[in-house]
Design an enzyme around this catalytic site. Structure first.
Site, PDB file in Angstrom:
ATOM      1  N   TYR A   1       0.749  -1.469  -0.322  1.00 57.23           N
ATOM      2  CA  TYR A   1       0.166   0.084   0.071  1.00 57.23           C
ATOM      3  C   TYR A   1       0.933   1.383  -0.392  1.00 57.23           C
ATOM      4  CZ  TYR A   1      -4.035  -3.147   1.406  1.00 57.23           C
ATOM      5  OH  TYR A   1      -4.806  -4.041   1.163  1.00 57.23           O
TER       6      TYR A   1
ATOM      7  N   TYR B   1     -11.583  -1.081  -1.398  1.00 51.52           N
ATOM      8  CA  TYR B   1     -11.504  -0.065   0.636  1.00 51.52           C
ATOM      9  C   TYR B   1     -10.530   0.240   0.670  1.00 51.52           C
ATOM     10  CZ  TYR B   1      -8.720  -3.058   3.529  1.00 51.52           C
ATOM     11  OH  TYR B   1      -7.900  -4.174   4.191  1.00 51.52           O
ATOM     12  N   ARG B   2      -9.387   0.345  -0.168  1.00 52.45           N
ATOM     13  CA  ARG B   2      -7.813   0.893   0.969  1.00 52.45           C
ATOM     14  C   ARG B   2      -7.295   0.293  -0.249  1.00 52.45           C
ATOM     15  NH1 ARG B   2      -5.112  -2.640   5.472  1.00 52.45           N
ATOM     16  NH2 ARG B   2      -3.421  -1.432   5.685  1.00 52.45           N
TER      17      ARG B   2
HETATM   18  C1  LIG Z   1       2.507 -10.985   2.703  1.00 52.70           C
HETATM   19  C2  LIG Z   1       1.149 -10.111   2.885  1.00 52.70           C
HETATM   20  C3  LIG Z   1      -0.089  -9.780   4.314  1.00 52.70           C
HETATM   21  C4  LIG Z   1      -0.287  -9.272   4.515  1.00 52.70           C
HETATM   22  N1  LIG Z   1      -1.665  -8.821   4.885  1.00 52.70           N
HETATM   23  C5  LIG Z   1      -2.112  -8.510   5.317  1.00 52.70           C
HETATM   24  C6  LIG Z   1      -3.678  -8.267   5.956  1.00 52.70           C
HETATM   25  O1  LIG Z   1      -3.758  -9.889   6.527  1.00 52.70           O
HETATM   26  N2  LIG Z   1      -4.456  -7.228   6.867  1.00 52.70           N
HETATM   27  C7  LIG Z   1      -4.086  -5.898   6.883  1.00 52.70           C
HETATM   28  O2  LIG Z   1      -4.585  -5.189   7.197  1.00 52.70           O
HETATM   29  N3  LIG Z   1      -2.763  -6.051   5.898  1.00 52.70           N
HETATM   30  C8  LIG Z   1      -2.395  -6.369   6.142  1.00 52.70           C
HETATM   31  N4  LIG Z   1      -1.190  -6.519   5.226  1.00 52.70           N
HETATM   32  C9  LIG Z   1      -0.553  -4.942   4.593  1.00 52.70           C
HETATM   33  C10 LIG Z   1      -0.024  -4.286   5.573  1.00 52.70           C
HETATM   34  O3  LIG Z   1       1.260  -4.879   5.495  1.00 52.70           O
HETATM   35  C11 LIG Z   1      -0.544  -4.314   6.920  1.00 52.70           C
HETATM   36  O4  LIG Z   1      -2.347  -3.269   6.887  1.00 52.70           O
HETATM   37  C12 LIG Z   1       0.157  -3.407   8.363  1.00 52.70           C
HETATM   38  O5  LIG Z   1      -0.486  -3.769   9.391  1.00 52.70           O
HETATM   39  C13 LIG Z   1       0.423  -1.812   7.889  1.00 52.70           C
HETATM   40  O6  LIG Z   1       1.425  -1.788   8.196  1.00 52.70           O
HETATM   41  P1  LIG Z   1       1.582  -1.053  10.064  1.00 52.70           P
HETATM   42  O7  LIG Z   1       0.924  -1.913  10.828  1.00 52.70           O
HETATM   43  O8  LIG Z   1       2.826  -0.593  10.140  1.00 52.70           O
HETATM   44  O9  LIG Z   1       0.911   0.477   9.767  1.00 52.70           O
HETATM   45  P2  LIG Z   1       1.760   1.604   9.377  1.00 52.70           P
HETATM   46  O10 LIG Z   1       2.286   1.489   7.747  1.00 52.70           O
HETATM   47  O11 LIG Z   1       2.089   2.487  10.726  1.00 52.70           O
HETATM   48  O12 LIG Z   1       0.440   2.356   9.176  1.00 52.70           O
HETATM   49  C14 LIG Z   1      -0.519   2.069   8.338  1.00 52.70           C
HETATM   50  C15 LIG Z   1      -1.293   3.433   7.487  1.00 52.70           C
HETATM   51  O13 LIG Z   1      -1.862   4.627   8.605  1.00 52.70           O
HETATM   52  C16 LIG Z   1      -1.281   5.751   8.504  1.00 52.70           C
HETATM   53  N5  LIG Z   1      -0.895   5.971   9.691  1.00 52.70           N
HETATM   54  C17 LIG Z   1      -0.150   5.432  10.141  1.00 52.70           C
HETATM   55  N6  LIG Z   1      -0.146   5.870  11.881  1.00 52.70           N
HETATM   56  C18 LIG Z   1      -0.473   6.710  12.362  1.00 52.70           C
HETATM   57  C19 LIG Z   1      -0.941   7.550  12.619  1.00 52.70           C
HETATM   58  N7  LIG Z   1       0.026   7.098  14.350  1.00 52.70           N
HETATM   59  N8  LIG Z   1      -1.741   8.940  13.050  1.00 52.70           N
HETATM   60  C20 LIG Z   1      -2.064   9.352  11.878  1.00 52.70           C
HETATM   61  N9  LIG Z   1      -2.214   8.369  10.471  1.00 52.70           N
HETATM   62  C21 LIG Z   1      -1.973   6.931  10.648  1.00 52.70           C
HETATM   63  C22 LIG Z   1      -1.030   6.560   7.387  1.00 52.70           C
HETATM   64  O14 LIG Z   1      -1.390   6.903   6.013  1.00 52.70           O
HETATM   65  C23 LIG Z   1       0.174   5.229   7.140  1.00 52.70           C
HETATM   66  O15 LIG Z   1       0.433   4.697   6.168  1.00 52.70           O
HETATM   67  C24 LIG Z   1      -0.237  -7.516   4.016  1.00 52.70           C
HETATM   68  C25 LIG Z   1       0.841  -7.039   3.495  1.00 52.70           C
HETATM   69  C26 LIG Z   1       1.169  -8.116   3.106  1.00 52.70           C
HETATM   70  C27 LIG Z   1       3.387  -7.850   2.939  1.00 52.70           C
END
Ligand SMILES: Cc1cc2nc3c(=O)[nH]c(=O)nc-3n(C[C@H](O)[C@H](O)[C@H](O)COP(=O)(O)OP(=O)(O)OC[C@H]3O[C@@H](n4cnc5c(N)ncnc54)[C@H](O)[C@@H]3O)c2cc1C
Lengths: 303, 514
Positions: free
Chosen positions: B94, B471-472
């Site tokens: 994403y 949705y995203r």
């Molecule tokens: C193999 C694989 C499988 C995956 N499976 C899933 C899955 O099962 N479900 C799923 O949901 N995703 C999945 N993902 C996508 C993603 O990796 C996850 O959603 C992951 O949890 C997002 O990264 P993060 O939790 O570090 O959030 P971050 O990268 O820290 O945040 C995501 C976004 O939220 C906003 N944000 C973050 N922090 C803040 C803050 N404090 N204040 C305001 N805005 C903020 C920003 O826009 C940021 O880009 C997958 C990815 C891969 C590679």
């Protein structure tokens, strides 16, 4: 088990690294030899789970032997196997100690995504990140290297291009440098054997080195969307090939070039923001079949 | 002259940026303000089919306190410097940790990682943005709290705050994460600190137990948005059930998705199957067990025949339904009977339990995810094609068999036109299904990268024309998706933005909002 190795593993154990890794039945990271010191960066090889590890080690050792004193022994190696999937935190601990250390790593793409993030998490410095792919029938240029490096100081492309051109008929190497360099004089670098050099200064300074095809075609093959006006750079005959030991194939050559750069032995600096080497000629003989369908990711990073 | 920055924020001169950076350094100290290329390089790598340079940050700030963040936004307002906030920054597919627009300053909250409270009885947690699922998992384990997390597939390295703020999902009964969010603390663009819901009331002890507070409910506007910086986040945890029974149901034909969804919907809506289930296509599961190049070489999408061979060789269905039952053994026994009866009716389903699946790696990682355990096995997807290109295409479907089949067929057809494979799954689903497709391509191949871009663009165009919303989405396509939801919603989003962040310093471009 030799004494050095036993002591190092013991050291890691007492330092808590293996305990931190702590996944039952998991192959621990093994440090084979002591860290070198002296004229080159203290460095270690980190091997993720790629099928080309053994071949990669050969090239890396050849570079290490060529650029270090004999008393520095072999290039130390840590093997990750599948640890990154099961225990990323343990891997981070392993990378953190001892520091400062330069890591030269190869992994598959899955582990690469995780490792890049671990480097960020532990406040590491990512000097070069390369994607390397040989895709048998899938593309116009089957052997491709794509690097993003912090600056031209960590450029691997030129060294690799000078080796590959001797036995690979088709390849491309693209390097993007994050730091904008100071643009220096035209004659800063020597011509590269077998390539014709071009420069475009329209927006950023870009260099293109072509063998067997005109810059307009090379431009398309590396995916440039704009048709740059490429100006020829060097006239006269180019210098000879690189002074490297005999290497068998592109994986060994890649590892040789990568380790050479990681050790801080960089022949020519360049002052462009990106550069590419594109070779397309079908006359040379090859050893590519063994590595058809191979892909891996390489890293140079400091912790 | 060479710039000392690898990128500059839009419309900000180097001299002005110099001043902003020295002000950031006064607040955070030199080591928490990253400007050199080697430190910023890990923030730049994305998997999108656009040059990474388009998303290169100018700097990264490692804040650790709310007060620091308040001062940072003051400086940003003064010098019109835009910031892009990440919590754990693992938004793979994403946009990863990179900002939506070149030159934005990343506000990386990874060091703000205190677990503030975990209440065993009321089963909730209050955490800071840098807390990872692994950290929380270890904490719960160490303190023997008997609580389960719900995690996305990048589990260990991702975190609940970033994941939920982007409206991510997991696989336990708490899998629709935002449903289980309860109370946020938000630093607004003007530096004020808002606590949502009951948190606004001094001395309230119900912040993490009652979502709604009084008056308009605000939490939603801080998700997938750029209206504030979330600095504390509350959410509910699931009490560990006395028994857990994961299972997989395999089907042999793509058209069977109709029967699967029709069978599962009533079981989900009535709560017999309580968790966010997964209906995974064989190609989504195959990378755990095989490589694409073992089966096909050459251009074009993988043929159906090869997919059938893969599923046969690796004991996969063409569709693989992963679900689980939770509760006492007695509850599970009753529900198991209902589930098996429903699925056995047509004679097409192959129902397999933990005992039958043994150490099957695909089943094992799914079973871990459905109980909120840590595993990164799903990253194997990136080895399928190689070359590091990936984008999640994530349209929403009704939980109706005919609709899921239609979406699958349409997606597959458009992907095939560009030589790309259908690596898809349908997840969560009571009344809806998140249709999640990993558009995997080789980013080292310019032709394939271009094809992937065009393909994604066409997927969004065709789907929205048929009324299917996404949705995203990744940061390269946020404007395009915002457009598909129509002008009125865009205008409201902008009105809110102008009111809350008149200088546009918070993540301009996120979800197409500026
Ligand atoms: C193999 C694989 C499988 C995956 N499976 C899933 C899955 O099962 N479900 C799923 O949901 N995703 C999945 N993902 C996508 C993603 O990796 C996850 O959603 C992951 O949890 C997002 O990264 P993060 O939790 O570090 O959030 P971050 O990268 O820290 O945040 C995501 C976004 O939220 C906003 N944000 C973050 N922090 C803040 C803050 N404090 N204040 C305001 N805005 C903020 C920003 O826009 C940021 O880009 C997958 C990815 C891969 C590679």
């Amino acid at each position: 088990m030799d004494k050095t190795r036993r002591n190092l593993i013991k050291g890691m154990l007492t330092g808590g690294t293996l305990l931190a890794l702590g996944v039952p039945g998991m192959a621990p990271a093994i440090i084979v030899n002591p860290v070198a010191s002296g004229s080159v960066h203290p460095s270690r090889l980190l091997l993720g789970n790629t099928p080309i590890s053994e071949v990669f080690i050969k090239g890396a050792n050849a570079a290490w032997a060529a650029h270090t004193h004999s008393q520095q022994g072999l290039l130390p190696i840590a093997k990750l196997e599948d640890i990154l999937f099961d225990n990323p935190a343990g891997t981070a601990d392993l990378l953190r100690q001892p520091r400062p250390l330069r890591w030269i790593a190869i992994t598959d793409e899955a582990h690469a995504a995780i490792l890049t993030e671990l480097i960020r998490n532990i406040d590491g410095r990512l000097l070069a990140l390369g994607f390397h792919i040989y895709s048998a029938n899938d593309a116009l240029i089957p052997l491709r290297h794509r690097w993003t490096t912090a600056s031209p100081a960590y450029s691997v492309g030129e060294k690799l291009a000078t080796m590959l051109i001797q036995n690979q008929p088709q390849f491309s190497i693209v390097e993007n440098f994050l730091e904008k360099p100071v643009v220096r004089n035209e004659d800063e670098a020597l011509p590269i054997a077998g390539f014709s050099a071009y420069r475009s200064t329209e927006q950023d300074v870009r260099d293109l080195h072509c063998a067997g095809l005109p810059p307009s075609e090379a431009n398309v093959l590396i995916g440039e969307k704009t048709a740059h006006s490429w100006q020829p750079r060097f006239s006269g005959t180019s210098s000879g090939g690189p002074d490297v030991p005999k290497l068998e194939n592109w994986v060994e050559m890649t590892s040789f070039a990568l380790v050479t750069t990681a050790l801080g032995i960089n022949s020519h600096q360049t002052s462009c923001t990106s550069r590419a080497f594109v070779c397309r000629s079908n006359q040379r003989n090859l050893h590519t079949e063994v590595f058809a369908g191979t892909h891996f990711v390489s890293f140079i990073f400091d912790v | 002259m060479a710039s000392k920055y690898i990128a500059l924020p839009k419309g900000v001169s180097e001299t002005v940026f110099d001043t902003a950076i020295s002000r950031f350094r006064e607040i955070l100290g030199d080591t928490a303000v990253l400007t050199n290329a080697e430190q910023l390089a890990p923030y730049i790598k994305t998997m999108m089919p656009v040059p990474d340079a388009d998303h290169a940050p100018s700097a990264a700030l490692l804040a650790t306190t709310v007060e620091q963040i308040q001062k940072i936004v003051a400086i940003c307002n003064q010098y019109k410097v835009p910031i892009w906030t990440i919590s754990t920054g693992k938004n793979f597919g994403y946009g990863s940790a990179a900002p939506v627009e070149r030159g934005q300053v990343v506000l990386d909250l990874k060091r703000m990682n205190r677990i503030l409270e975990v209440d065993k009885d009321l089963a909730y947690a209050l955490v800071e943005p840098g807390v990872t699922y692994q950290q929380l998992y270890d904490y719960i384990d160490e303190h023997q709290l008997g609580l389960w997390l719900s995690v996305p597939a990048p589990s260990a390295i991702a975190g609940p705050v970033g994941n939920t703020l982007d409206r991510g999902v997991g696989y336990t009964p708490y899998g629709e994460h935002f449903l289980f969010a309860c109370g946020m603390e938000v630093v607004l663009a003007n530096g004020e600190v808002l606590r949502t819901g009951m948190g606004s009331m001094p001395n309230s002890n119900t912040w993490q137990v009652f979502k709604w507070g009084y008056g308009p409910y605000l939490d939603g506007i801080f998700t997938q948005s750029n209206y504030g910086i979330v600095t504390k986040f509350g959410f509910w945890l699931m009490p560990a059930p006395p028994a857990y029974k994961p299972f997989v149901i395999q089907y042999e034909h793509e058209e069977d998705i109709v029967e699967i969804v029709e069978t599962i919907r009533p079981l989900r809506i009535s709560g017999v199957i309580p968790n966010a289930i997964v209906i995974a296509h064989a190609l989504y599961e195959a990378p755990v067990k095989a490589r694409r190049s073992d089966y096909v070489s050459g251009p074009g999408a993988i043929p159906d025949e090869a997919v059938r061979k893969i599923s046969k060789d690796h004991k996969l269905g063409i569709w693989n339904v992963y679900a689980a039952l939770y509760g006492t053994q007695e509850q599970i026994d009753v529900n198991w009977q209902i589930v098996t009866q429903a699925f056995k009716q047509s004679g097409k389903a192959k129902i397999l339990t933990e005992q039958e699946m043994g150490d099957d790696p695909a089943f094992n990682y799914r079973a871990k995810l459905m109980r909120g355990d840590m595993t990164l096995t799903e990253f194997s997807l990136y080895n399928w094609r190689g070359g590091g290109g990936s984008m999640w295409f994530a349209p929403v479907s009704q939980a109706r068999g005919s609709e899921t089949l239609k979406q699958m067929a349409l997606t597959k057809q458009i992907l095939a036109k560009y030589g790309l494979d259908y690596s898809g799954e349908f997840i969560v689903g009571m009344r809806d299904m998140h249709h999640i497709v990993d558009v995997l391509y080789d980013k080292t191949d310019p032709a394939q990268t271009q094809a992937a871009y065009q393909c994604f663009d066409e997927l969004l165009t065709v789907f929205s024309a048929q009324g299917y919303g996404t949705y995203r989405v990744n940061t390269a396509f946020m404007d395009k998706v915002a457009e598909t939801y129509g002008p009125v919603q865009r205008k409201i989003h902008k009105t809110l933005k102008d009111a809350l962040d008149p200088n546009g310093i918070l993540a301009p471009g996120k979800s197409g909002i500026r």
